[in-house]
Design a protein around this motif. Structure first.
Motif, PDB file in Angstrom:
ATOM      1  N   ASN A  27       6.901  -2.783  -9.098  1.00 57.68           N
ATOM      2  CA  ASN A  27       5.683  -1.815  -8.452  1.00 57.68           C
ATOM      3  C   ASN A  27       6.497  -0.802  -6.468  1.00 57.68           C
ATOM      4  OD1 ASN A  27       2.160  -2.661  -8.139  1.00 57.68           O
ATOM      5  ND2 ASN A  27       4.306  -4.985  -8.507  1.00 57.68           N
ATOM      6  N   ILE A  28       7.208  -1.072  -6.339  1.00 52.81           N
ATOM      7  CA  ILE A  28       8.516  -0.479  -5.978  1.00 52.81           C
ATOM      8  C   ILE A  28       9.023   1.204  -6.180  1.00 52.81           C
ATOM      9  CG2 ILE A  28      10.006  -0.108  -4.056  1.00 52.81           C
ATOM     10  CD1 ILE A  28       8.272  -2.498  -2.493  1.00 52.81           C
ATOM     11  N   CYS A  29      10.307   0.096  -7.452  1.00 53.65           N
ATOM     12  CA  CYS A  29      11.028   1.052  -8.059  1.00 53.65           C
ATOM     13  C   CYS A  29      11.003   1.903  -9.025  1.00 53.65           C
ATOM     14  CB  CYS A  29      12.605   0.731  -7.736  1.00 53.65           C
ATOM     15  SG  CYS A  29      12.682  -0.157  -6.502  1.00 53.65           S
ATOM     16  N   LYS A  75      -2.303   3.355 -11.661  1.00 55.89           N
ATOM     17  CA  LYS A  75      -0.848   2.778 -11.114  1.00 55.89           C
ATOM     18  C   LYS A  75       0.419   2.459 -12.249  1.00 55.89           C
ATOM     19  CE  LYS A  75      -2.978  -0.088  -7.119  1.00 55.89           C
ATOM     20  NZ  LYS A  75      -1.961   0.368  -6.140  1.00 55.89           N
ATOM     21  N   LEU A  76      -0.037   2.122 -13.113  1.00 58.42           N
ATOM     22  CA  LEU A  76       0.964   2.440 -14.471  1.00 58.42           C
ATOM     23  C   LEU A  76       0.883   3.359 -14.514  1.00 58.42           C
ATOM     24  CD1 LEU A  76      -1.635   0.032 -17.296  1.00 58.42           C
ATOM     25  CD2 LEU A  76       0.545  -0.516 -15.691  1.00 58.42           C
ATOM     26  N   LYS A  77       0.047   4.437 -14.710  1.00 58.14           N
ATOM     27  CA  LYS A  77       1.124   5.950 -15.095  1.00 58.14           C
ATOM     28  C   LYS A  77       1.637   6.129 -13.972  1.00 58.14           C
ATOM     29  CE  LYS A  77      -0.766  10.795 -14.534  1.00 58.14           C
ATOM     30  NZ  LYS A  77       0.630  10.810 -15.838  1.00 58.14           N
ATOM     31  N   SER A  78       1.503   6.254 -12.428  1.00 59.31           N
ATOM     32  CA  SER A  78       2.628   6.250 -11.213  1.00 59.31           C
ATOM     33  C   SER A  78       3.709   5.590 -10.924  1.00 59.31           C
ATOM     34  CB  SER A  78       1.547   5.926  -9.987  1.00 59.31           C
ATOM     35  OG  SER A  78       1.738   4.542  -9.553  1.00 59.31           O
ATOM     36  N   LYS A  79       3.695   4.262 -12.479  1.00 56.68           N
ATOM     37  CA  LYS A  79       5.099   3.919 -12.654  1.00 56.68           C
ATOM     38  C   LYS A  79       5.548   4.339 -13.174  1.00 56.68           C
ATOM     39  CE  LYS A  79       4.015   2.338  -8.583  1.00 56.68           C
ATOM     40  NZ  LYS A  79       4.694   2.621  -7.240  1.00 56.68           N
ATOM     41  N   TYR A 130       1.368  -4.744  -0.693  1.00 57.39           N
ATOM     42  CA  TYR A 130       1.641  -5.675  -1.346  1.00 57.39           C
ATOM     43  C   TYR A 130       1.071  -6.874  -0.918  1.00 57.39           C
ATOM     44  CZ  TYR A 130       3.895  -1.812  -3.584  1.00 57.39           C
ATOM     45  OH  TYR A 130       3.991  -0.691  -4.356  1.00 57.39           O
ATOM     46  N   HIS A 131       0.776  -7.954  -1.267  1.00 55.32           N
ATOM     47  CA  HIS A 131       0.624  -9.025  -0.486  1.00 55.32           C
ATOM     48  C   HIS A 131       1.978 -10.335  -0.355  1.00 55.32           C
ATOM     49  CE1 HIS A 131      -3.551  -8.881   0.420  1.00 55.32           C
ATOM     50  NE2 HIS A 131      -3.542  -8.568  -1.308  1.00 55.32           N
ATOM     51  N   VAL A 132       2.553 -10.213   0.150  1.00 56.39           N
ATOM     52  CA  VAL A 132       3.874 -11.608   0.715  1.00 56.39           C
ATOM     53  C   VAL A 132       4.019 -13.022   1.459  1.00 56.39           C
ATOM     54  CG1 VAL A 132       5.624  -9.603   0.551  1.00 56.39           C
ATOM     55  CG2 VAL A 132       5.017 -10.308   2.571  1.00 56.39           C
ATOM     56  N   ALA A 133       2.874 -13.491   0.098  1.00 59.61           N
ATOM     57  CA  ALA A 133       2.986 -14.709   0.487  1.00 59.61           C
ATOM     58  C   ALA A 133       4.009 -15.614   1.617  1.00 59.61           C
ATOM     59  CB  ALA A 133       2.617 -15.889  -0.640  1.00 59.61           C
ATOM     60  N   ASN A 134       4.732 -15.400   1.082  1.00 60.39           N
ATOM     61  CA  ASN A 134       6.049 -15.875   1.791  1.00 60.39           C
ATOM     62  C   ASN A 134       7.781 -15.001   2.597  1.00 60.39           C
ATOM     63  OD1 ASN A 134       6.219 -19.080   0.715  1.00 60.39           O
ATOM     64  ND2 ASN A 134       6.356 -17.642  -1.422  1.00 60.39           N
ATOM     65  N   GLY A 135       6.344 -14.220   3.216  1.00 59.19           N
ATOM     66  CA  GLY A 135       7.393 -13.409   4.515  1.00 59.19           C
ATOM     67  C   GLY A 135       8.217 -11.555   3.398  1.00 59.19           C
ATOM     68  N   MET A 136       8.800 -11.662   4.391  1.00 55.74           N
ATOM     69  CA  MET A 136       9.583 -10.854   3.937  1.00 55.74           C
ATOM     70  C   MET A 136      11.421 -10.585   4.448  1.00 55.74           C
ATOM     71  SD  MET A 136       8.813  -8.307   1.394  1.00 55.74           S
ATOM     72  CE  MET A 136       9.868  -7.309   1.398  1.00 55.74           C
ATOM     73  N   ALA A 137      12.212 -10.184   3.531  1.00 56.68           N
ATOM     74  CA  ALA A 137      13.625 -10.930   4.530  1.00 56.68           C
ATOM     75  C   ALA A 137      13.870  -9.096   5.135  1.00 56.68           C
ATOM     76  CB  ALA A 137      14.605 -11.441   3.623  1.00 56.68           C
TER      77      ALA A 137
END
Length: 390
Positions: free
Chosen positions: A188-190, A318-322, A25-32
């Motif tokens: 995408n995650i949950c 990806k759609l099916k998996s989610k 997952y591209h995170v242009a503004n990082g992560m907390a």
């Protein structure tokens, strides 16, 4: 660090160096990576942080503790971005107890070679832990989004420590709207676990909640009904907005031209929120997010090796998996001698729940021609007249 309440601090870390979260997952503004400290007669830490941030996190923790000792580490989620610094905290506070459920400690042994005999507090649904003024209540949340996940409710300050729930991509102070990166994070995650999220929301609805403390993103302390409404929509697989996403996978540009023409026709007919994405070049996880966001989807793909062009095949996987469901989907295929994309797309859509294929399926041979336009016109009309688009 930041205060959540008088006794609760967020001692987590904003990681501005990471650009790819979980390897995809591209995170242009990082992560907390949030971690919370409850200061009471007994002191509890709510989760640790990713190993990338261990050193800064421990420094935050030491400053906040002011030479006091941690009595409990509550492990809500064992995934390494939250459980990755457990051993370092155990080394600093050898008498600290680990609070978790049976699945927590089973998974602990899979990640770490450490003797925790006599160092654990085993909890189950509804159990409580008294810290002094604060009482923590534990709520099991299996498969939101790992099997060992639990959330914790502070009965004193009405704070819900929500694990990965209500999280988002980006640092806590990122200058961006919460909803877009929270939606991309959720879908995408949950996203696969909507039923389990709904079960957790039902439990949470019985509690008076003033503040939500997620493990990613900002603490939520105002307008909580807005965030809960978003989660209710996302986890029920209902469209959030009326609109159409046109997702295309094109080899030489001809399928892209057909997709662009459909967008032009839809907009000329007054369709709201028509968006287009190039699956070969755009962020595929953003495309997944928008597929869940909007009421309608159009898939435009070239035929490739007797099947679907790989970028489209990956998107559909990806759609099916989610657990993508409850949508109307249009199809445009392209093929120079044996168009097969539509057949293959339909086959994949049939494995998803409550998907309606809009008519007609538009078949382009090599390049868009005038005789394709009436088909695109009819497809546009049928998408607009569908009862979900008004």
């Amino acid at each position: 660090m930041e205060n959540v309440t008088q006794d609760i601090l967020n001692v987590g870390v904003n990681d501005r160096t990471i650009t790819l979260f979980e390897g995809q997952y591209h995170v242009a503004n990082g992560m907390a990576y949030n971690s919370y400290l409850i200061l009471d007669e007994k002191i509890a830490v709510m989760d640790t942080v990713d190993p990338r941030a261990t050193e800064e996190w421990l420094q935050n923790l030491k400053e906040a503790l002011q030479d006091r000792t941690v009595d409990y580490l509550v492990i809500q989620h064992m995934e390494p971005d939250h459980g990755g610094s457990i051993l370092e905290l155990m080394a600093l506070f050898p008498n600290m107890k680990l609070v978790g459920n049976a699945k927590t400690f089973s998974m602990f042994g899979q990640f770490f070679d450490a003797d925790i005999d006599g160092k654990t507090v085993l909890v189950k649904e509804g159990d409580t832990l008294l810290l002094g003024k604060h009482t923590l209540q534990f709520i099991m949340a299996p498969m939101v989004h790992w099997p060992e996940v639990m959330v914790t409710y502070d009965q004193t300050d009405n704070v819900l420590f929500s694990a990965d729930g209500f999280g988002k991509f980006g640092t806590r102070d990122a200058e961006e709207d919460w909803v877009d990166e929270a939606r991309r994070y959720f879908t995408n995650i949950c996203g696969k676990y909507g039923m389990q999220v709904q079960a957790l929301l039902k439990k949470a609805s019985t509690l008076p909640i003033n503040t939500i403390c997620p493990l990613h993103g900002p603490v939520l302390a105002e307008n909580l009904a807005y965030y809960i409404e978003k989660y209710t929509t996302w986890s029920s697989y209902a469209p959030e907005d009326t609109g159409i996403l046109i997702a295309y996978a094109s080899i030489h540009g001809h399928t892209a031209q057909a997709a662009a023409k459909l967008k032009e026709l839809l907009e000329s007919k007054g369709a709201p929120n028509v968006h287009i994405t190039d699956l070969c070049r755009d962020d595929i996880h953003k495309a997944v997010e928008n597929a869940f966001r909007y009421s309608h989807l159009v898939l435009a793909s070239a035929t490739y090796d007797g099947g679907i062009f790989p970028a489209m095949e990956n998107f559909l996987y990806k759609l099916k998996s989610k657990n993508y469901q409850n949508r109307t989907v249009g199809i445009i295929e392209n093929g120079s001698w044996a168009p097969m994309a539509a057949k293959c797309i339909k086959s994949l859509l049939e494995t998803m729940k409550n998907i309606t294929v809009a008519e007609p399926v538009v078949s382009v041979k090599s390049a868009l021609k005038p005789d394709n336009i009436p088909q695109l016109e009819t497809l546009a009309d049928n998408l607009i007249s569908d009862n979900q688009i008004e």
